[in-house]
Write a protein that holds these residues in place. Sequence first.
Motif, PDB file in Angstrom:
ATOM      1  N   LEU A  86       0.828  -1.205   0.000  1.00  0.00           N
ATOM      2  CA  LEU A  86       0.000   0.000   0.000  1.00  0.00           C
ATOM      3  C   LEU A  86       0.864   1.257   0.000  1.00  0.00           C
ATOM      4  CD1 LEU A  86      -2.793  -1.000   2.561  1.00  0.00           C
ATOM      5  CD2 LEU A  86      -2.965  -0.910   0.067  1.00  0.00           C
ATOM      6  N   LYS A  87       1.965   1.225   0.735  1.00  0.00           N
ATOM      7  CA  LYS A  87       2.888   2.368   0.767  1.00  0.00           C
ATOM      8  C   LYS A  87       3.551   2.569  -0.589  1.00  0.00           C
ATOM      9  CE  LYS A  87       3.925   2.105   5.714  1.00  0.00           C
ATOM     10  NZ  LYS A  87       4.977   1.836   6.742  1.00  0.00           N
ATOM     11  N   VAL A  88       3.901   1.463  -1.245  1.00  0.00           N
ATOM     12  CA  VAL A  88       4.486   1.555  -2.586  1.00  0.00           C
ATOM     13  C   VAL A  88       3.501   2.195  -3.552  1.00  0.00           C
ATOM     14  CG1 VAL A  88       5.211   0.214  -4.595  1.00  0.00           C
ATOM     15  CG2 VAL A  88       6.113  -0.352  -2.339  1.00  0.00           C
ATOM     16  N   MET A  89       2.248   1.739  -3.506  1.00  0.00           N
ATOM     17  CA  MET A  89       1.225   2.270  -4.404  1.00  0.00           C
ATOM     18  C   MET A  89       1.005   3.765  -4.164  1.00  0.00           C
ATOM     19  SD  MET A  89       0.374  -0.122  -6.429  1.00  0.00           S
ATOM     20  CE  MET A  89       0.200  -1.900  -6.630  1.00  0.00           C
ATOM     21  N   GLN A  90       1.024   4.175  -2.904  1.00  0.00           N
ATOM     22  CA  GLN A  90       0.832   5.587  -2.593  1.00  0.00           C
ATOM     23  C   GLN A  90       2.037   6.403  -3.059  1.00  0.00           C
ATOM     24  OE1 GLN A  90      -2.089   6.907  -1.273  1.00  0.00           O
ATOM     25  NE2 GLN A  90      -1.093   8.780  -1.987  1.00  0.00           N
ATOM     26  N   GLN A  91       3.226   5.834  -2.894  1.00  0.00           N
ATOM     27  CA  GLN A  91       4.432   6.518  -3.343  1.00  0.00           C
ATOM     28  C   GLN A  91       4.433   6.699  -4.862  1.00  0.00           C
ATOM     29  OE1 GLN A  91       8.025   4.692  -1.884  1.00  0.00           O
ATOM     30  NE2 GLN A  91       9.368   6.223  -2.817  1.00  0.00           N
ATOM     31  N   VAL A  92       3.971   5.675  -5.562  1.00  0.00           N
ATOM     32  CA  VAL A  92       3.868   5.765  -7.022  1.00  0.00           C
ATOM     33  C   VAL A  92       2.842   6.820  -7.415  1.00  0.00           C
ATOM     34  CG1 VAL A  92       3.141   4.526  -9.099  1.00  0.00           C
ATOM     35  CG2 VAL A  92       4.634   3.404  -7.437  1.00  0.00           C
ATOM     36  N   LEU A  93       1.707   6.819  -6.735  1.00  0.00           N
ATOM     37  CA  LEU A  93       0.642   7.775  -7.037  1.00  0.00           C
ATOM     38  C   LEU A  93       1.120   9.213  -6.839  1.00  0.00           C
ATOM     39  CD1 LEU A  93      -2.349   7.971  -7.856  1.00  0.00           C
ATOM     40  CD2 LEU A  93      -2.933   7.910  -5.424  1.00  0.00           C
ATOM     41  N   ASP A  94       1.975   9.432  -5.837  1.00  0.00           N
ATOM     42  CA  ASP A  94       2.477  10.779  -5.520  1.00  0.00           C
ATOM     43  C   ASP A  94       3.806  11.097  -6.209  1.00  0.00           C
ATOM     44  OD1 ASP A  94       0.284  11.076  -3.846  1.00  0.00           O
ATOM     45  OD2 ASP A  94       1.365  10.381  -2.068  1.00  0.00           O
ATOM     46  N   TRP A  95       4.229  10.245  -7.133  1.00  0.00           N
ATOM     47  CA  TRP A  95       5.541  10.390  -7.758  1.00  0.00           C
ATOM     48  C   TRP A  95       5.676  11.749  -8.443  1.00  0.00           C
ATOM     49  CZ3 TRP A  95       9.495   7.418  -6.728  1.00  0.00           C
ATOM     50  CH2 TRP A  95      10.625   7.441  -7.546  1.00  0.00           C
ATOM     51  N   PRO A  96       6.754  12.509  -8.175  1.00  0.00           N
ATOM     52  CA  PRO A  96       6.882  13.871  -8.711  1.00  0.00           C
ATOM     53  C   PRO A  96       7.423  13.953 -10.126  1.00  0.00           C
ATOM     54  CG  PRO A  96       8.738  13.368  -7.280  1.00  0.00           C
ATOM     55  CD  PRO A  96       7.824  12.161  -7.225  1.00  0.00           C
ATOM     56  N   GLU A  97       7.959  12.865 -10.666  1.00  0.00           N
ATOM     57  CA  GLU A  97       8.567  12.894 -11.989  1.00  0.00           C
ATOM     58  C   GLU A  97       7.612  12.341 -13.044  1.00  0.00           C
ATOM     59  OE1 GLU A  97      12.444  11.056 -11.833  1.00  0.00           O
ATOM     60  OE2 GLU A  97      12.730  11.703  -9.755  1.00  0.00           O
ATOM     61  N   LYS A  98       8.007  12.445 -14.323  1.00  0.00           N
ATOM     62  CA  LYS A  98       7.161  12.004 -15.430  1.00  0.00           C
ATOM     63  C   LYS A  98       7.290  10.519 -15.724  1.00  0.00           C
ATOM     64  CE  LYS A  98       7.035  16.492 -17.784  1.00  0.00           C
ATOM     65  NZ  LYS A  98       7.318  17.219 -19.054  1.00  0.00           N
ATOM     66  N   GLY A  99       8.248   9.862 -15.110  1.00  0.00           N
ATOM     67  CA  GLY A  99       8.445   8.436 -15.326  1.00  0.00           C
ATOM     68  C   GLY A  99       9.187   7.823 -14.147  1.00  0.00           C
ATOM     69  N   ILE A 100       9.227   6.486 -14.117  1.00  0.00           N
ATOM     70  CA  ILE A 100       9.919   5.762 -13.055  1.00  0.00           C
ATOM     71  C   ILE A 100      10.896   4.802 -13.717  1.00  0.00           C
ATOM     72  CG2 ILE A 100       9.687   4.288 -11.010  1.00  0.00           C
ATOM     73  CD1 ILE A 100       6.830   5.248 -10.725  1.00  0.00           C
ATOM     74  N   THR A 101      12.174   4.919 -13.391  1.00  0.00           N
ATOM     75  CA  THR A 101      13.185   4.070 -14.000  1.00  0.00           C
ATOM     76  C   THR A 101      13.247   2.712 -13.294  1.00  0.00           C
ATOM     77  OG1 THR A 101      14.993   4.773 -12.547  1.00  0.00           O
ATOM     78  CG2 THR A 101      14.544   6.137 -14.503  1.00  0.00           C
ATOM     79  N   ALA A 102      13.944   1.772 -13.931  1.00  0.00           N
ATOM     80  CA  ALA A 102      14.102   0.439 -13.348  1.00  0.00           C
ATOM     81  C   ALA A 102      14.793   0.514 -11.981  1.00  0.00           C
ATOM     82  CB  ALA A 102      14.893  -0.457 -14.303  1.00  0.00           C
ATOM     83  N   ARG A 103      15.805   1.344 -11.881  1.00  0.00           N
ATOM     84  CA  ARG A 103      16.521   1.476 -10.597  1.00  0.00           C
ATOM     85  C   ARG A 103      15.634   2.103  -9.530  1.00  0.00           C
ATOM     86  NH1 ARG A 103      21.684   0.183 -10.415  1.00  0.00           N
ATOM     87  NH2 ARG A 103      22.860  -0.104 -12.364  1.00  0.00           N
ATOM     88  N   GLN A 104      14.761   3.021  -9.954  1.00  0.00           N
ATOM     89  CA  GLN A 104      13.832   3.627  -8.992  1.00  0.00           C
ATOM     90  C   GLN A 104      12.788   2.611  -8.522  1.00  0.00           C
ATOM     91  OE1 GLN A 104      12.766   6.961 -11.510  1.00  0.00           O
ATOM     92  NE2 GLN A 104      13.947   8.390 -10.257  1.00  0.00           N
ATOM     93  N   TRP A 105      12.346   1.701  -9.434  1.00  0.00           N
ATOM     94  CA  TRP A 105      11.439   0.639  -9.007  1.00  0.00           C
ATOM     95  C   TRP A 105      12.118  -0.243  -7.964  1.00  0.00           C
ATOM     96  CZ3 TRP A 105       6.565   1.011  -9.441  1.00  0.00           C
ATOM     97  CH2 TRP A 105       5.942   1.537 -10.574  1.00  0.00           C
ATOM     98  N   LYS A 106      13.420  -0.481  -8.139  1.00  0.00           N
ATOM     99  CA  LYS A 106      14.181  -1.286  -7.178  1.00  0.00           C
ATOM    100  C   LYS A 106      14.180  -0.612  -5.812  1.00  0.00           C
ATOM    101  CE  LYS A 106      18.741  -3.316  -6.318  1.00  0.00           C
ATOM    102  NZ  LYS A 106      20.094  -3.578  -6.872  1.00  0.00           N
ATOM    103  N   GLN A 107      14.380   0.699  -5.795  1.00  0.00           N
ATOM    104  CA  GLN A 107      14.402   1.448  -4.538  1.00  0.00           C
ATOM    105  C   GLN A 107      13.025   1.481  -3.875  1.00  0.00           C
ATOM    106  OE1 GLN A 107      15.890   5.231  -5.851  1.00  0.00           O
ATOM    107  NE2 GLN A 107      17.987   4.486  -6.193  1.00  0.00           N
ATOM    108  N   ILE A 108      12.008   1.702  -4.690  1.00  0.00           N
ATOM    109  CA  ILE A 108      10.642   1.819  -4.170  1.00  0.00           C
ATOM    110  C   ILE A 108      10.180   0.524  -3.496  1.00  0.00           C
ATOM    111  CG2 ILE A 108       8.204   2.094  -4.835  1.00  0.00           C
ATOM    112  CD1 ILE A 108       9.178   3.943  -7.093  1.00  0.00           C
TER     113      ILE A 108
END
Length: 208
Positions: A86-108
């Motif tokens: 749920l925290k991951v989903m909320q973090q994705v929903l509030d993401w400030p950038e226009k895209g999410i990289t593979a490395r950022q998915w790893k961090q999230i």
Amino acid sequence: MNLTPLGLLLSLCILLSFSGCKTFNKAKFNQGKGVSSDSILPIPLREPRQQLWYGESENGKLAVEAFKAWVSQNAEANFPDGDGVLKVMQQVLDWPEKGITARQWKQITAGLGIKYVVYGEITDFAVERSSKIGILDPHAVVSYWVVNVEQGKIVHQVQDMPVDATRGMETELPLTVLGSDAARLASRRLLAKIGEQIGKDLYGYYSE
């Protein structure tokens, strides 16, 4: 006549063809092995044309629910849940950038025991075509990516995959004849088809 083991199997399949002997179609992912029992986190699809981000598109949410339902019925489903997801989903929903990289998915997703993240977008979605106005013809175009978050890299991607839900439907009947719920039902059927197609790609499936 002596038959080889393969010959015996083929003969048995012919004899049992009406009893459900089916052919398994390998996954397009992971050299045919598919996701198997590994943990995978599906992210609701976004709709760029509608300016809807991951988690904002109702179509995107329903497509992912259809994917999870298909996998649960046809494969060895392993979807993470709980507060961490749920925290991951909320973090994705509030993401400030226009895209999410593979490395950022790893961090999230760090610490959740997830191996894969699948995310994507619906670039076209309609229940009619401009050449057949008023005629039910549900179709979509979808792209998706799979990230191995343990490695922090994209390991599979499908660009501009056409999906249609016309099979088994009276597509040549006008919407006025089919009724007021026809478009809504066609939309749901198309979303289910999207989820099913991604599931087949990632897990493999038995042909009907």
